[in-house]
Design an enzyme around this catalytic site. Sequence first.
Site, short mmCIF file in Angstrom:
data_model
loop_
_atom_site.label_atom_id
_atom_site.label_comp_id
_atom_site.label_asym_id
_atom_site.label_seq_id
_atom_site.Cartn_x
_atom_site.Cartn_y
_atom_site.Cartn_z
CG LEU A 1 -58.70 53.92 -27.44
CD1 LEU A 1 -58.45 55.13 -28.34
CD2 LEU A 1 -58.22 52.65 -28.11
CG HIS B 1 -63.69 46.14 -18.40
ND1 HIS B 1 -64.73 46.32 -19.29
CD2 HIS B 1 -64.19 46.48 -17.18
CE1 HIS B 1 -65.79 46.74 -18.65
NE2 HIS B 1 -65.49 46.85 -17.35
#
Length: 335
Positions: free
Chosen positions: A125, A229
């Site tokens: 994604l 992240h």
Amino acid sequence: MLVVRPAGPADLDHLLELAILSGPGFTSLPEDPDQLSERLDLSRDSFAGRMAPPERWYTLMLEETDTGDIDGIGSVKAAVGLKRPFFSFRIVNNTAQSPSLGLKLDHQTLVLVNECTGWTEVGSLFLKADRRKGGAGRLLSQSRYMLIGAEPELFNDIVLAELRGVFTPDGACPFWDHVAHKFFPMEFDEADLMTGSTDKQFILDLAPRHPIYVELLPEPARAVIGKVHPQGVPAMALLESEGFRPNGLIDIFDAGPTVACGRDNIRTVRDARPYTVAIADEVEAELPALISTASVGAFRAVRQKAALDGEVATLSRETALALKVRPGDTVRVKS
């Protein structure tokens, strides 16, 4: 209008651009034209049903219908770990105690495992920076579940997602630098590339065979275990809204978390319903709905208004054109 549609060989330049923009640690988007070309061939053959269902890897593109621009990518891998192991570290809690001293200590260890064989994976994604607002990310993310829900028998009962671990602004990966690199004496990018392009034998050869005690690791490495992240935080939120939860597994290179959910418990899979298509010049509906075709082979998805009445969904001509459906066809709608 934004439409999510199957990726194929003609998308190579777009996919390479997205791979470059995604940056380090995005294992499923290597900056390698040959690998990306193979992936697009696999996507084409997957949607065409030219291989056994567990071998299929469906790649989806987010396209602007007016311009043809590609703004993002998502994917569904029907099964992981069948031809190549799917390695992770499991976070294991161990208790040590000494009754004579009246002490009880809890220790966390990282243990190399291969537990997810056969599970379906949603991944890859990624959206261009200027598309990360306004619902494009949610459309792309949920389209993967609409794909699964269209023909659930093609997918495993458990669905997982891996999220990229923490990298510093200068591109360094604390877990790789302080832990994984000790076992894999190469650059992160090289190990990342080999993970996607080889049988992963090098991991089996070099990975630690004994538990790693987390308390013995440097603080920068401990601090990022199971953390996402910064660019992956919205993706994590979308996954959690669908019912995904961490399952105690992390990536062996960057320590990013793995989340999982039962296929039929994914909110979008569970809540979408089939409707027969009708088409009108104007559609009266308060809010847009997530709409997709009802088969994997002809899969397309949009977020547009649909007037729902009984078993009929009335779509605008523009929406029907984007989905490539006609009156009497079946669509699936999540309102």
